[in-house]
Enzyme design. Structure first.
Site, PDB file in Angstrom:
ATOM      1  CB  CYS A  57      14.197  23.000  27.007  1.00 20.55           C
ATOM      2  SG  CYS A  57      14.759  22.049  28.416  1.00 20.55           S
ATOM      3  N   GLY A  93      15.079  26.724  30.804  1.00 21.39           N
ATOM      4  CA  GLY A  93      15.891  27.472  31.754  1.00 21.39           C
ATOM      5  C   GLY A  93      16.015  26.717  33.063  1.00 21.39           C
ATOM      6  CD  GLU A 108      36.405  21.107  16.976  1.00 21.70           C
ATOM      7  OE1 GLU A 108      36.393  21.386  18.183  1.00 21.70           O
ATOM      8  OE2 GLU A 108      35.376  20.847  16.325  1.00 21.70           O
ATOM      9  CE  LYS A 115      33.078  18.362  16.514  1.00 20.64           C
ATOM     10  NZ  LYS A 115      32.783  19.649  16.843  1.00 20.64           N
ATOM     11  CD  GLU A 164      31.082  17.586  20.162  1.00 20.96           C
ATOM     12  OE1 GLU A 164      30.457  18.519  20.646  1.00 20.96           O
ATOM     13  OE2 GLU A 164      31.606  17.655  19.020  1.00 20.96           O
ATOM     14  CG  HIS A 216      56.484  14.507  30.425  1.00 21.47           C
ATOM     15  ND1 HIS A 216      57.751  14.248  30.911  1.00 21.47           N
ATOM     16  CD2 HIS A 216      56.646  15.322  29.354  1.00 21.47           C
ATOM     17  CE1 HIS A 216      58.643  14.899  30.175  1.00 21.47           C
ATOM     18  NE2 HIS A 216      58.004  15.548  29.218  1.00 21.47           N
TER      19      HIS A 216
HETATM   20  C1  G6P Z   1      27.519  22.767  23.434  1.00 21.97           C
HETATM   21  C2  G6P Z   1      27.630  21.998  22.127  1.00 21.97           C
HETATM   22  C3  G6P Z   1      29.033  22.144  21.558  1.00 21.97           C
HETATM   23  C4  G6P Z   1      29.378  23.628  21.399  1.00 21.97           C
HETATM   24  C5  G6P Z   1      29.260  24.352  22.744  1.00 21.97           C
HETATM   25  C6  G6P Z   1      29.425  25.854  22.613  1.00 21.97           C
HETATM   26  O1  G6P Z   1      28.217  22.138  24.426  1.00 21.97           O
HETATM   27  O2  G6P Z   1      27.319  20.637  22.315  1.00 21.97           O
HETATM   28  O3  G6P Z   1      29.085  21.520  20.286  1.00 21.97           O
HETATM   29  O4  G6P Z   1      30.664  23.750  20.901  1.00 21.97           O
HETATM   30  O5  G6P Z   1      27.957  24.123  23.282  1.00 21.97           O
HETATM   31  O6  G6P Z   1      28.355  26.376  21.867  1.00 21.97           O
HETATM   32  P1  G6P Z   1      28.368  27.798  21.186  1.00 21.97           P
HETATM   33  O7  G6P Z   1      27.008  27.927  20.563  1.00 21.97           O
HETATM   34  O8  G6P Z   1      28.584  28.794  22.286  1.00 21.97           O
HETATM   35  O9  G6P Z   1      29.456  27.818  20.191  1.00 21.97           O
END
Ligand code: G6P
Length: 594
Positions: free
Chosen positions: A2, A102, A471, A475, A478, A494
């Protein structure tokens, strides 16, 4: 998560808050709201609804002037995203408005012990805060009522609070969730991130946990929970306004993919003096003194951590483990005698990492944070930190921060390496090779149309390419919502090969000569079961029908290149499907809840 923005001053509160919320949407965007006071009367208006800040803007009344307000953009934790659960929340008798970032862990207990008679409107944990402040305000001053409420709250909170009976004051407090003040002669902003203040304030004050702030427009007082004034530091905002705008690009993600060569050059300028690496001595010393590195991270940063492990082990001969932050925090592995904990985080605010940092600090271990945000909680609280200099990353799907993290990890590993490479030259070569891939983006878009036609997809690779596959697949899933798995190429047979059917897209990453043949035979296995295969390989080992061929660079740096086509694949797959690329569903960029 938030995002919070509040303002009290002489300027237009609505403009400052709405613009600020737009810049904080990366923190969550399932609903948004604002409470504003009419300058000419004592009337407060609330506008809130499910949906984005753009929708909030369209439902907000612009016919009155306002110099006081609080706003919120939400990532739902308690209660579905709907109008009622949107912030601001109002106290029972309507005196206080509260916005919250929070999670209040003990909100149920507070409801049943302190607020038995209260009728709750929403499903949120936040509402208890508004009711508690109002309840205590009958017996004590508002400042005391807020601090009394703080003393009862367990969990994380950043709060901005309006007392409708005293519109000359605005209140804020925080614990664990980020909050700062943007300061100016004509007013003060409360915000979750300094980005909300860019263009309005040139200075800011980061707030410490368990602090309470009282603002009266021109000035502010920062106190601890018992009401004693606490010292604070005023810092300069050094974010360039143009860095947080899209400019000529249709999406932030596209802009950020394109910025990667420039980011690598910035890192070179920051951390090299001629051919020599210049790092804070304590950082290199901390790594050199340790007998094992523990990388703690989440999401994309964890995937960068896997590449980091390869770099530390293969370049510097230091054993290294990578841990999922949310697991590590409560289930620590058996540790070596002299561990160093490396927290990798774009935002520097991820709650799962912070929980781990708190744990290892309590045990007296040393820590290092690698982050894009030097003012962040993880940067402040670790023993040392290294900034990745990627510049503000706005798109939720991380791109340039990932490559910047790997470059920093390469620089750290190189510092202890006996490999004689010209690091500066090798990294410069990587930047040029990324530009060569960017030049082929239209061709990659065509490949996406041809190959990514199904609801699922696999990325396969071996060794370091496997980590790039993790990664690449993150991507793609997401932002395009295509169900994608990154798989160790040899492991597919497997079990998971059962999922391969006619035209299942399988994308292979092959950048290492030593595993070239093996990965290609795994490709043959899926091809003969109907898969449509697409290959990303390096020039020296490519075969004539490989679709995407990238330059050869120092082998351990190839993940910096192989990820670029994968970022474009994700981008174009999402574009083709018409999704909101910069703000994918259910996600947020900075995850400040555990
Ligand atoms: C969230 C985002 C991700 C990111 C992860 C870690 O889940 O959607 O894209 O990789 O947080 O974030 P940070 O700021 O700790 O790299």
């Amino acid at each position: 998560m938030c995002g919070i923005v509040g303002y009290l001053g002489l300027k237009d509160a609505r403009e400052i808050i709405i613009n600020g919320l737009k810049r904080l949407e990366y923190r969550g965007y399932d609903s948004a709201g604002i409470a504003l006071k009419d300058c000419d009367s004592n009337h407060f208006s609330v506008f809130k609804d499910k949906g984005r800040v753009a929708h909030l803007e369209s439902i907000t009344d612009y016919t009155f002037q306002s110099c006081l307000g609080i706003g919120h953009t939400r990532w739902a934790t308690h209660g579905e995203p709907n109008q009622v659960n949107s912030h601001p929340h109002n106290s029972a008798k309507g005196r206080f408005f509260v916005v919250h970032n929070g999670v209040i862990d003990n909100y149920k207990e507070l409801k049943s012990t302190k607020l038995k008679e209260t009728v709750f409107e929403s499903d949120t944990d936040t509402e208890v805060i508004a009711h508690l402040i109002e309840r205590y305000s009958y017996k004590m001053s508002v400042s005391e009522a807020i601090r009394k409420t703080m003393s009862l709250l367990e969990g994380s909170y950043a709060l901005a609070i309006i007392d409708t009976e005293d519109p000359n004051h605005l209140y804020a407090c925080k614990n664990k969730s980020p909050l700062l003040l943007g300061i100016n002669d004509d007013g003060i902003i409360i915000a979750s991130d300094v980005m909300a203040c860019v263009g309005y304030s040139t200075q800011y004050v980061p707030l410490e946990d368990k602090t309470f702030v009282e603002i009266d427009g021109a000035s502010y007082t920062i106190k601890d929970i018992i009401g004693k004034e606490v010292p604070h530091e005023i810092k300069t905002i050094d974010i360039d306004y143009f860095n947080i705008e899209k400019g000529e690009y249709s999406h932030f993600m596209l802009k950020e993919i394109n910025e990667q060569p420039a980011v690598i050059r910035t890192i070179i300028n920051e951390y090299f003096d001629g051919d020599k690496v210049i790092l804070n001595g304590k950082t290199s010393e901390a790594i050199a003194m340790s007998d094992r590195l523990y990388i703690i991270a989440a999401g994309t940063s964890m995937n960068a951590g896997f590449i980091g492990r390869e770099l530390f082990e293969k370049m510097a001969n230091i054993p290294c483990e990578v841990h999922i932050a949310s697991e590590f925090a409560y289930n620590m592995p058996l540790l070596s005698k002299k561990p160093l904990f490396i927290f990798i985080s774009q935002s520097g605010e991820t709650a799962d990492l912070r929980a781990g940092l708190v744990n290892i600090k309590a045990k007296g271990y040393r820590s290092l944070t690698i982050t894009n945000v030097k003012t962040s909680t993880l940067a402040r609280e670790a023993d040392n930190f290294v900034e990745i200099h990627a510049g503000p990353e706005i798109a939720v799907a991380s791109t340039k921060a990932y490559t910047a993290q790997i470059v920093i990890l390469a620089i750290l590993a190189y510092g202890l390496s006996d490999k004689h490479i010209d690091l500066r030259k090798e990294l410069s070569k990587v930047a040029i090779s990324i530009e060569n891939i960017i030049d082929k983006k239209d061709y990659i878009e065509q490949l996406v149309k041809e190959y990514l036609t199904k609801r699922n997809c696999f990325y396969i690779g071996r060794g370091i390419d496997y980590y790039s596959c993790l990664e690449a697949s993150l991507k793609l899933k997401e932002i395009s919502y295509i169900q994608t798995e990154g798989f160790a190429a040899g492991e597919l047979k497997h079990g998971t090969i059962a999922l391969i059917e006619k035209d299942t897209p399988v994308i292979a990453i092959i950048s290492q000569r030593s595993i070239n043949k093996n990965t290609r035979s795994n490709l043959n296995e899926v091809k003969s079961r109907g898969a449509k295969t697409l290959i990303i390989s390096t020039r020296s080992i490519h075969e004539s029908d490989d679709q995407i061929v990238i330059d050869d660079v120092f082998e351990l740096f190839s993940p910096l290149l192989t990820v670029i086509p994968a970022q474009f694949i994700a981008y174009y797959a999402a574009l083709e499907r018409g999704y909101d690329i910069d703000k994918p569903r259910n996600l947020a960029k900075s995850v400040t809840v555990e």
